[in-house]
Design a protein around this motif. Structure first.
Motif, PDB file in Angstrom:
ATOM      1  N   LYS A  42      44.931  18.843  48.499  1.00 26.00           N
ATOM      2  CA  LYS A  42      45.125  18.999  47.055  1.00 26.00           C
ATOM      3  C   LYS A  42      44.645  17.703  46.399  1.00 26.00           C
ATOM      4  N   PRO A  43      43.521  17.733  45.681  1.00 22.95           N
ATOM      5  CA  PRO A  43      43.057  16.509  45.009  1.00 22.95           C
ATOM      6  C   PRO A  43      44.003  16.097  43.880  1.00 22.95           C
ATOM      7  N   THR A  44      43.773  14.916  43.338  1.00 20.15           N
ATOM      8  CA  THR A  44      44.466  14.506  42.118  1.00 20.15           C
ATOM      9  C   THR A  44      44.285  15.577  41.043  1.00 20.15           C
ATOM     10  N   TYR A  45      45.367  15.894  40.336  1.00 13.80           N
ATOM     11  CA  TYR A  45      45.255  16.849  39.228  1.00 13.80           C
ATOM     12  C   TYR A  45      44.265  16.296  38.200  1.00 13.80           C
ATOM     13  N   GLY A  46      43.286  17.102  37.845  1.00 16.09           N
ATOM     14  CA  GLY A  46      42.230  16.651  36.944  1.00 16.09           C
ATOM     15  C   GLY A  46      41.028  16.086  37.677  1.00 16.09           C
ATOM     16  N   ILE A  54      41.367  31.230  37.458  1.00 12.37           N
ATOM     17  CA  ILE A  54      42.306  32.120  36.768  1.00 12.37           C
ATOM     18  C   ILE A  54      43.674  31.459  36.784  1.00 12.37           C
ATOM     19  N   ALA A  55      44.169  31.127  35.613  1.00 11.94           N
ATOM     20  CA  ALA A  55      45.321  30.235  35.496  1.00 11.94           C
ATOM     21  C   ALA A  55      46.630  30.897  35.894  1.00 11.94           C
ATOM     22  N   PHE A  56      47.438  30.147  36.622  1.00  9.60           N
ATOM     23  CA  PHE A  56      48.835  30.478  36.891  1.00  9.60           C
ATOM     24  C   PHE A  56      49.686  29.508  36.087  1.00  9.60           C
ATOM     25  N   SER A  57      49.630  28.229  36.442  1.00  6.24           N
ATOM     26  CA  SER A  57      50.412  27.199  35.762  1.00  6.24           C
ATOM     27  C   SER A  57      49.472  26.046  35.420  1.00  6.24           C
ATOM     28  N   SER A  58      49.103  25.955  34.154  1.00  6.22           N
ATOM     29  CA  SER A  58      47.988  25.089  33.762  1.00  6.22           C
ATOM     30  C   SER A  58      48.219  23.608  34.024  1.00  6.22           C
ATOM     31  N   SER A  59      49.455  23.161  34.025  1.00  5.16           N
ATOM     32  CA  SER A  59      49.710  21.739  34.249  1.00  5.16           C
ATOM     33  C   SER A  59      49.848  21.402  35.731  1.00  5.16           C
ATOM     34  N   LEU A  60      49.706  22.412  36.590  1.00  6.16           N
ATOM     35  CA  LEU A  60      49.898  22.211  38.024  1.00  6.16           C
ATOM     36  C   LEU A  60      48.707  22.661  38.866  1.00  6.16           C
ATOM     37  N   ASP A  61      48.010  23.717  38.458  1.00  5.44           N
ATOM     38  CA  ASP A  61      46.921  24.299  39.248  1.00  5.44           C
ATOM     39  C   ASP A  61      45.853  23.265  39.600  1.00  5.44           C
ATOM     40  N   THR A  62      45.472  23.199  40.861  1.00  4.56           N
ATOM     41  CA  THR A  62      44.444  22.250  41.317  1.00  4.56           C
ATOM     42  C   THR A  62      43.585  22.884  42.398  1.00  4.56           C
ATOM     43  N   PRO A  63      42.298  23.140  42.136  1.00  7.22           N
ATOM     44  CA  PRO A  63      41.412  23.618  43.199  1.00  7.22           C
ATOM     45  C   PRO A  63      41.178  22.516  44.223  1.00  7.22           C
ATOM     46  N   GLY A  64      40.987  22.914  45.482  1.00  5.13           N
ATOM     47  CA  GLY A  64      40.767  21.903  46.503  1.00  5.13           C
ATOM     48  C   GLY A  64      40.086  22.441  47.740  1.00  5.13           C
ATOM     49  N   PRO A  65      39.663  21.534  48.631  1.00  2.51           N
ATOM     50  CA  PRO A  65      38.900  21.899  49.816  1.00  2.51           C
ATOM     51  C   PRO A  65      39.768  22.185  51.034  1.00  2.51           C
ATOM     52  N   ALA A  75      34.414  17.861  43.364  1.00  2.00           N
ATOM     53  CA  ALA A  75      35.170  16.961  42.492  1.00  2.00           C
ATOM     54  C   ALA A  75      34.284  16.317  41.434  1.00  2.00           C
ATOM     55  N   GLY A  76      34.928  15.712  40.457  1.00  2.00           N
ATOM     56  CA  GLY A  76      34.211  14.995  39.410  1.00  2.00           C
ATOM     57  C   GLY A  76      34.487  15.543  38.029  1.00  2.00           C
ATOM     58  N   HIS A  77      34.208  14.750  37.026  1.00  2.77           N
ATOM     59  CA  HIS A  77      34.518  15.106  35.650  1.00  2.77           C
ATOM     60  C   HIS A  77      33.750  16.340  35.196  1.00  2.77           C
ATOM     61  N   ASP A 126      36.532  21.270  31.045  1.00  3.04           N
ATOM     62  CA  ASP A 126      37.966  21.269  31.341  1.00  3.04           C
ATOM     63  C   ASP A 126      38.603  20.078  30.631  1.00  3.04           C
ATOM     64  N   SER A 127      39.442  20.349  29.663  1.00  2.00           N
ATOM     65  CA  SER A 127      40.035  19.280  28.852  1.00  2.00           C
ATOM     66  C   SER A 127      40.976  18.392  29.655  1.00  2.00           C
ATOM     67  N   THR A 128      41.432  18.860  30.826  1.00  2.00           N
ATOM     68  CA  THR A 128      42.322  18.040  31.655  1.00  2.00           C
ATOM     69  C   THR A 128      41.557  17.277  32.741  1.00  2.00           C
ATOM     70  N   SER A 129      40.234  17.414  32.766  1.00  2.00           N
ATOM     71  CA  SER A 129      39.421  16.753  33.777  1.00  2.00           C
ATOM     72  C   SER A 129      39.390  15.241  33.533  1.00  2.00           C
ATOM     73  N   ILE A 130      39.518  14.461  34.604  1.00  2.00           N
ATOM     74  CA  ILE A 130      39.596  13.004  34.491  1.00  2.00           C
ATOM     75  C   ILE A 130      38.186  12.408  34.466  1.00  2.00           C
ATOM     76  N   PRO A 131      37.834  11.662  33.431  1.00  2.00           N
ATOM     77  CA  PRO A 131      36.480  11.076  33.332  1.00  2.00           C
ATOM     78  C   PRO A 131      36.348   9.779  34.121  1.00  2.00           C
ATOM     79  N   GLN A 132      36.559   9.880  35.419  1.00  2.00           N
ATOM     80  CA  GLN A 132      36.442   8.718  36.309  1.00  2.00           C
ATOM     81  C   GLN A 132      35.627   9.103  37.535  1.00  2.00           C
TER      82      GLN A 132
END
Length: 488
Positions: free
Chosen positions: A190-194, A202-213, A229-231, A235-241
């Motif tokens: 589970k990567p860092t959220y964002g 397809i959203a279940f819980s928007s503040s928790l859902d995280t795609p991963g490998p 991964a990557g910005h 996705d408004s919650t995506s981390i620009p780092q």
């Protein structure tokens, strides 16, 4: 060929020792051979897979330099929008829906030359811990076909363990990548959220859902992590780092040197309620890590014990909002539209027919928790607990580099043994949920067997320190090895 790692297959394809088409066909043949018993897939896209493989071969024939996973087959959880391919989220309410667009991570995988062989089974809308809540029937654990492969992403994990694909994509809302990885003897991160885009998920819980490998080795998992991964501005919650160099971290960990790494054992997950065999495998692995140079200390995270009830207020509340879009009007299933019934009746009949019992249960709980007069008492209080859990993580990471625990308290349980008791089912995610509430990365890697069934070792790291978890996970793999299930 089907038992090769993704990295090895990619290297052989690049060196033209084998064609991408041959690799794809070998895995499609394997799916035909065993998936009638495993039921990892809801849809197999043989035509699309062979077309994508031919495109990879054509590029290589022209001398183009492709990524390390070009031509490698991948199985994708059926909650990821895939253009022109059925995407159901394991629900009857989306039966037959073919998205007109790709999710961002799907686009990135295509650009990297990965070959999607199909969409994998899952608990409906990712709500479950066993893949028994799929509207299309359960998946089965390749280690023992009478047992669950975990959930909600049991199909992806089962596909890996059955050698139907060397790579897979999952999503993790409360442990749905890590817990299936643990009980099938595979690796799930589970990567860092964002850190990975949710656009097209397809959203279940928007503040928790995280795609991963997901994969069978830590290195393969890290390689896939780098692809998805990557910005993402979509996705408004995506981390620009920048994405941490997880592949280099995995290579470092594989050397078996953890000198200077400080590991925290979560006191609250010390084994109460866990199977003895699970704790024995976990403790043996911790001892092995100390021999690699790691310093191990005990850390208290007192609010972790409240994560389960907090999660089961926050996640259902968000799902009750997200699933309102499935109304029988815009897309998917429509029931009762005979020109005589009202719109409200059609919506009600569609949801009654289209949603399964677990989804209905969570919608009802979430709607109640958000209702007037109860919001502060339930949802509001749960969010306060979430803050306390995040503070526990922050305090812990001032003292240690990573935290470790078993991934789940028990090995794969028998199919049907917990479906009548939701609480017992929810306990499968007891050790994974805190990380979701915090938002940091975590990974499950096999660490041994208990009574012949796989045990998972969980590594948790600070937000955007995904490389730390890969280093320790690779070190675990260096001492515990990889697991091979009995032949199907």
């Amino acid at each position: 060929m089907i038992k090769e790692t993704a990295a090895a297959l990619g290297a052989k394809i690049a060196a033209r020792e084998v064609s991408a088409v041959e690799v794809a066909q070998a895995h499609l043949d394997r799916i035909s051979e065993v998936d009638g018993r495993v039921h990892a897939f809801l849809h197999v896209d043989a035509e699309g897979a062979l077309k994508a493989a031919r495109e990879v071969d054509a590029k290589l024939d022209k001398g183009e330099k492709l990524g390390p996973l070009a031509g490698v087959p991948i199985a994708v959880k059926d909650v990821i929008a895939t253009k022109g391919v059925p995407t159901t989220a394991g629900s009857k309410i989306l039966e037959g829906w073919k998205p007109p667009y790709d999710a961002t991570i799907m686009s990135r995988m295509r650009e990297a030359g990965l070959v999607m062989v199909g969409k994998t089974n899952m608990d409906e809308f990712a709500m479950g811990s066993s893949t028994e809540y799929s509207a299309y029937g359960p998946s089965f654990n390749p280690w023992d076909l009478t047992r669950i492969p975990g959930g909600s992403g049991g199909g992806s994990a089962a596909a890996l363990a059955a050698y139907e694909a060397p790579l897979a994509i999952g999503t993790d809302t409360g442990g749905s990548i890590r817990q299936p990885g643990a009980v099938t003897g595979t690796v799930g991160a589970k990567p860092t959220y964002g850190g990975t885009s949710r656009y097209g998920l397809i959203a279940f819980s928007s503040s928790l859902d995280t795609p991963g490998p997901c994969a069978r080795t830590v290195k393969d998992t890290a390689l896939l992590h780098t692809v998805i991964a990557g910005h993402d501005p979509m996705d408004s919650t995506s981390i620009p780092q920048p994405v941490p160099d997880v592949v280099a971290a995995a290579r470092l960990g594989a050397t078996g040197d953890l000198t200077g790494v400080k590991i925290g054992l979560v006191r609250e997950f010390s084994g109460e309620g866990a199977e003895p065999g699970v704790m024995a495998a976990f403790r043996d692995t911790v001892e092995a890590l100390t021999k690699l140079g790691a310093e191990v200390v005990e850390i208290s995270a007192p609010h972790f014990l409240y994560a389960l009830p907090a999660y089961y207020l926050i996640a259902p509340s968000e799902c009750s909002s997200n699933l309102a879009r499935f109304d029988g009007v815009r897309f998917g299933l429509r029931v009762g539209d005979d020109g005589k019934r009202s719109l409200e009746d059609v919506m009600s009949m569609t949801r009654e027919a289209g949603f399964g019992n677990e989804v209905k249960r969570r919608i009802i709980v979430g709607t109640y928790a958000l209702s007037s007069g109860y919001y502060d008492a339930y949802y509001g209080q749960a969010q306060k607990v979430r803050t306390l859990i995040a503070r526990d993580f922050a305090a812990a990471f001032e003292q240690v580099d990573v935290l470790v625990s078993p991934t789940t308290p028990f090995t794969a349980f028998l199919l049907g043994s917990r479906t009548s008791d939701p609480y017992q089912m929810y306990l499968a995610d007891l050790y994974t949920i805190p990380t979701n509430l915090y938002g940091g990365p975590a990974i499950s890697v096999p660490c041994g067997l208990s009574e012949g069934l796989p045990v998972g070792f969980q590594v948790m790291a600070p937000t955007m320190a995904d490389d730390r978890m890969y280093r320790v996970a690779a070190a675990v793999e260096s001492v515990a090895g990889t697991l091979t299930p009995p032949a199907l």
